[in-house]
Design a protein around this motif. Structure first.
Motif, PDB file in Angstrom:
ATOM      1  N   UNK A  88      27.054  10.043  25.201  1.00 42.13           N
ATOM      2  CA  UNK A  88      28.354   9.618  24.667  1.00 42.13           C
ATOM      3  C   UNK A  88      28.632   8.161  25.015  1.00 42.13           C
ATOM      4  N   UNK A  89      27.745   7.236  24.640  1.00 43.53           N
ATOM      5  CA  UNK A  89      27.926   5.834  25.044  1.00 43.53           C
ATOM      6  C   UNK A  89      29.214   5.217  24.531  1.00 43.53           C
ATOM      7  N   UNK A  90      29.642   5.570  23.321  1.00 42.77           N
ATOM      8  CA  UNK A  90      30.878   5.000  22.786  1.00 42.77           C
ATOM      9  C   UNK A  90      32.083   5.455  23.596  1.00 42.77           C
ATOM     10  N   UNK A  91      32.093   6.733  23.977  1.00 38.54           N
ATOM     11  CA  UNK A  91      33.202   7.257  24.766  1.00 38.54           C
ATOM     12  C   UNK A  91      33.197   6.641  26.163  1.00 38.54           C
ATOM     13  N   UNK A  92      32.024   6.530  26.762  1.00 38.85           N
ATOM     14  CA  UNK A  92      31.915   5.929  28.094  1.00 38.85           C
ATOM     15  C   UNK A  92      32.393   4.486  28.079  1.00 38.85           C
ATOM     16  N   UNK A  93      31.981   3.733  27.058  1.00 36.31           N
ATOM     17  CA  UNK A  93      32.391   2.345  26.937  1.00 36.31           C
ATOM     18  C   UNK A  93      33.899   2.228  26.730  1.00 36.31           C
ATOM     19  N   UNK A  94      34.447   3.105  25.904  1.00 36.78           N
ATOM     20  CA  UNK A  94      35.883   3.060  25.636  1.00 36.78           C
ATOM     21  C   UNK A  94      36.705   3.397  26.870  1.00 36.78           C
ATOM     22  N   UNK A  95      36.140   4.223  27.760  1.00 34.38           N
ATOM     23  CA  UNK A  95      36.878   4.684  28.936  1.00 34.38           C
ATOM     24  C   UNK A  95      36.756   3.751  30.136  1.00 34.38           C
ATOM     25  N   UNK A  96      35.782   2.874  30.149  1.00 29.92           N
ATOM     26  CA  UNK A  96      35.455   2.096  31.340  1.00 29.92           C
ATOM     27  C   UNK A  96      36.646   1.323  31.904  1.00 29.92           C
ATOM     28  N   UNK A  97      37.222   0.439  31.127  1.00 28.70           N
ATOM     29  CA  UNK A  97      38.328  -0.386  31.631  1.00 28.70           C
ATOM     30  C   UNK A  97      39.619   0.405  31.815  1.00 28.70           C
ATOM     31  N   UNK A  98      39.992   1.287  30.879  1.00 31.92           N
ATOM     32  CA  UNK A  98      41.196   2.090  31.117  1.00 31.92           C
ATOM     33  C   UNK A  98      41.125   2.923  32.389  1.00 31.92           C
TER      34      UNK A  98
ATOM     35  N   UNK B 158      33.661   7.571  35.988  1.00 30.45           N
ATOM     36  CA  UNK B 158      34.723   7.601  36.992  1.00 30.45           C
ATOM     37  C   UNK B 158      34.979   6.200  37.523  1.00 30.45           C
ATOM     38  N   UNK B 159      36.119   6.042  38.189  1.00 25.99           N
ATOM     39  CA  UNK B 159      36.481   4.762  38.801  1.00 25.99           C
ATOM     40  C   UNK B 159      37.301   5.041  40.048  1.00 25.99           C
TER      41      UNK B 159
END
Length: 244
Positions: free
Chosen positions: A90-100, A127-128
């Motif tokens: 799910x690279x698009x989802x992972x990328x979209x979630x990174x900064x938020x 995760x962050x």
């Protein structure tokens, strides 16, 4: 077709033996991912329920592809190559979630993460952790647990359509925990996955991606749950807008 003899003494085709070897290799990766610490070859053999020599053959194949590594004591753990492979999930989802997710973690002072549905389990995708907080709860990508335990699972279930729910549970009606999450818009649990750990989650639905949830975990229930829930919903909205 060439025949081969398995460990049990039965005769099968080479494709069957190859499928068995592949299955053991994949199961070994799962075992190592779930283990709290690196394993010995003997422990891995016991977990696989095979002779030590068979476990060693599986290990050699996984080592050759750098999926696992052994430390100086000979203990086995997952190799860094799996991290590179995980980025393809799910690279698009992972990328979209990174900064938020990073901003959410700093805002609420808790570990923030996104989970997705995988069969009847939820798995952490990204995760962050807040840099400003000295002690936080680690939530590594790849961690999984049953959908019927923990706030992320209840939040994901609350967002399922009746048809999807029936396919998964054999019943179109949500479980009580998911029904409560539907009414409130979030799920809060304590100790359902890890003793003493509080989790709060909201559903995230993006067309083309598996059902997901945005969540935080902490050592205790926050004083202002409503504020954290609002931050979670804002983060879910940002992720959905960022998605490409």
């Amino acid at each position: 077709m060439m025949a081969t003899t398995s460990e049990s003494g039965t005769t099968g085709d080479a494709g069957g033996a190859g499928a068995q070897t592949l299955s053991r290799g994949l199961r070994a990766i799962e075992i190592l991912a779930e283990a709290p610490r690196p394993l010995s070859i003997a422990a891995l053999a016991r977990a696989l329920d095979v002779h030590r020599s068979s476990a060693y053959r599986v290990l050699r194949s996984l080592e050759a592809h750098r999926f696992v590594v052994r430390d100086d004591a000979g203990l086995i753990r997952l190799g860094p190559k799996l991290t590179a492979l995980a980025r393809g999930v799910a690279p698009s989802l992972t990328s979209a979630a990174q900064h938020p997710l990073a901003e959410l973690a700093e805002t609420v002072g808790m570990t923030a993460f996104i989970t997705v549905l995988d069969a009847d389990e939820v798995i952490t995708l990204a995760s962050a952790e807040p840099a400003s907080v000295p002690a936080t709860i680690s939530r590594s990508p790849g961690v999984r647990h049953p959908i019927d335990r923990g706030a992320p699972g209840h939040a994901i279930e609350s967002g399922l359509t009746p048809d999807a729910h029936e396919r998964l549970f054999g019943d179109p009606d949500p479980t009580p925990a998911a029904a409560a999450a539907q009414r409130s818009g979030y799920s809060l649990t304590e100790g359902e996955v890890i003793d003493g750990v509080v989790a709060i989650a909201v559903p995230l639905t993006i067309a083309g991606e598996p059902p997901a949830a945005v969540a935080v975990v902490h050592f205790s229930t926050p004083d202002d749950v409503a504020s954290v829930v609002a931050d979670l919903h804002r983060t879910a909205d940002r992720i959905a807008r960022n998605y490409r």
